[in-house]
Design a protein around this motif. Structure first.
Motif, PDB file in Angstrom:
ATOM      1  N   PRO A  59       0.830  -1.208   0.000  1.00  0.00           N
ATOM      2  CA  PRO A  59       0.000   0.000   0.000  1.00  0.00           C
ATOM      3  C   PRO A  59       0.867   1.262   0.000  1.00  0.00           C
ATOM      4  CG  PRO A  59       0.041  -0.971   2.190  1.00  0.00           C
ATOM      5  CD  PRO A  59       0.818  -1.891   1.286  1.00  0.00           C
ATOM      6  N   VAL A  60       0.586   2.153  -0.943  1.00  0.00           N
ATOM      7  CA  VAL A  60       1.297   3.430  -1.024  1.00  0.00           C
ATOM      8  C   VAL A  60       0.366   4.488  -0.450  1.00  0.00           C
ATOM      9  CG1 VAL A  60       2.387   5.119  -2.553  1.00  0.00           C
ATOM     10  CG2 VAL A  60       2.511   2.671  -3.100  1.00  0.00           C
ATOM     11  N   LYS A  61       0.800   5.146   0.619  1.00  0.00           N
ATOM     12  CA  LYS A  61      -0.034   6.153   1.282  1.00  0.00           C
ATOM     13  C   LYS A  61      -0.114   7.439   0.453  1.00  0.00           C
ATOM     14  CE  LYS A  61       0.977   4.561   5.925  1.00  0.00           C
ATOM     15  NZ  LYS A  61       1.597   4.890   7.204  1.00  0.00           N
ATOM     16  N   ALA A  62      -1.215   8.131   0.596  1.00  0.00           N
ATOM     17  CA  ALA A  62      -1.377   9.438  -0.056  1.00  0.00           C
ATOM     18  C   ALA A  62      -0.300  10.394   0.459  1.00  0.00           C
ATOM     19  CB  ALA A  62      -2.765   9.993   0.230  1.00  0.00           C
ATOM     20  N   GLY A  63       0.086  11.334  -0.394  1.00  0.00           N
ATOM     21  CA  GLY A  63       1.107  12.276   0.020  1.00  0.00           C
ATOM     22  C   GLY A  63       1.269  13.406  -0.961  1.00  0.00           C
ATOM     23  N   SER A  64       2.373  14.113  -0.831  1.00  0.00           N
ATOM     24  CA  SER A  64       2.665  15.227  -1.722  1.00  0.00           C
ATOM     25  C   SER A  64       4.174  15.315  -1.895  1.00  0.00           C
ATOM     26  CB  SER A  64       2.117  16.539  -1.138  1.00  0.00           C
ATOM     27  OG  SER A  64       2.752  16.821   0.093  1.00  0.00           O
ATOM     28  N   GLN A  65       4.553  16.057  -2.934  1.00  0.00           N
ATOM     29  CA  GLN A  65       5.973  16.263  -3.193  1.00  0.00           C
ATOM     30  C   GLN A  65       6.166  17.633  -3.819  1.00  0.00           C
ATOM     31  OE1 GLN A  65       7.968  12.945  -4.892  1.00  0.00           O
ATOM     32  NE2 GLN A  65       9.905  14.028  -5.089  1.00  0.00           N
ATOM     33  N   ALA A  66       7.161  18.332  -3.336  1.00  0.00           N
ATOM     34  CA  ALA A  66       7.456  19.676  -3.822  1.00  0.00           C
ATOM     35  C   ALA A  66       8.004  19.631  -5.249  1.00  0.00           C
ATOM     36  CB  ALA A  66       8.468  20.353  -2.893  1.00  0.00           C
ATOM     37  N   ALA A  67       7.925  20.759  -5.917  1.00  0.00           N
ATOM     38  CA  ALA A  67       8.457  20.879  -7.280  1.00  0.00           C
ATOM     39  C   ALA A  67       9.965  20.681  -7.268  1.00  0.00           C
ATOM     40  CB  ALA A  67       8.121  22.257  -7.834  1.00  0.00           C
ATOM     41  N   GLY A  68      10.475  19.993  -8.297  1.00  0.00           N
ATOM     42  CA  GLY A  68      11.916  19.819  -8.458  1.00  0.00           C
ATOM     43  C   GLY A  68      12.592  19.197  -7.260  1.00  0.00           C
TER      44      GLY A  68
END
Length: 183
Positions: free
Chosen positions: A90-99
């Motif tokens: 399972p891959v949890k929801a998340g976010s990642q910054a630009a570059g």
């Protein structure tokens, strides 16, 4: 009839630069993110008589080369051995910054009974200390460009060769395809 309007080259250049930057930002072609399996760590065995399931942590290095930050929803990675579904992660929801790049620690469970169906190939792979796994995952999310959220979908196919004794990653090929939905 009228006033004479004073022309300013500075204002014209600033306006042209702003228009060009906005157009480049809106129409910039998104780049596919990159994924690399860094390590596999065995965390436990679960007895499901007559076989053992293995639980591992996959450490994955992810690079977002784009000029926009992203948010993605939770999903499940499927792990295959010899064409059969061996396990899931399972891959949890998340976010990642630009570059940016980040490490994801993804728990996975591998089905010992399914591995037992491939016992002859498994023992041959252990003897030569190379096992080939495949993994597939679809990740959906949004990328914010100026004031708008654009939906995207990334399909990732991975072929990973692992030393089954020490769980070292020997070789890998990861392909991702990014699809952006406008509107």
């Amino acid at each position: 009839m009228g006033k004479k309007v004073k022309w300013s080259w500075n204002s014209a250049l600033i306006g042209a630069a702003a228009a060009t930057a906005t157009a480049a930002l809106v129409t910039a072609k998104p780049k596919d993110p990159t994924f690399q399996l860094i390590s596999i760590n065995l965390t436990s065995f679960k007895l499901k008589f007559p076989v053992l399931d293995a639980e591992v942590i996959l450490t994955v290095h992810v690079v977002n080369p784009n000029i926009t930050p992203i948010k993605y929803s939770s999903t499940t990675m499927s792990i295959f051995y010899e064409g059969s579904l061996l396990g899931s992660a399972p891959v949890k929801a998340g976010s990642q910054a630009a570059g940016s790049c980040q490490l994801l620690h993804i728990p996975a469970r591998l089905d010992g009974l399914e591995l037992a169906h491939h016992a002859r190939k498994f023992f041959a792979d252990v003897a030569k200390r190379e096992m080939l796994f495949e993994a597939k995952v679809d990740i959906e999310g949004t990328a914010k460009v100026l004031w708008w959220d654009h939906k995207f979908k990334i399909h990732v196919d991975s072929h990973v060769t692992v030393d089954p004794v020490f769980l070292d990653v020997i070789d890998q090929e990861n392909k991702s395809e990014l699809e952006v939905f406008v509107g």
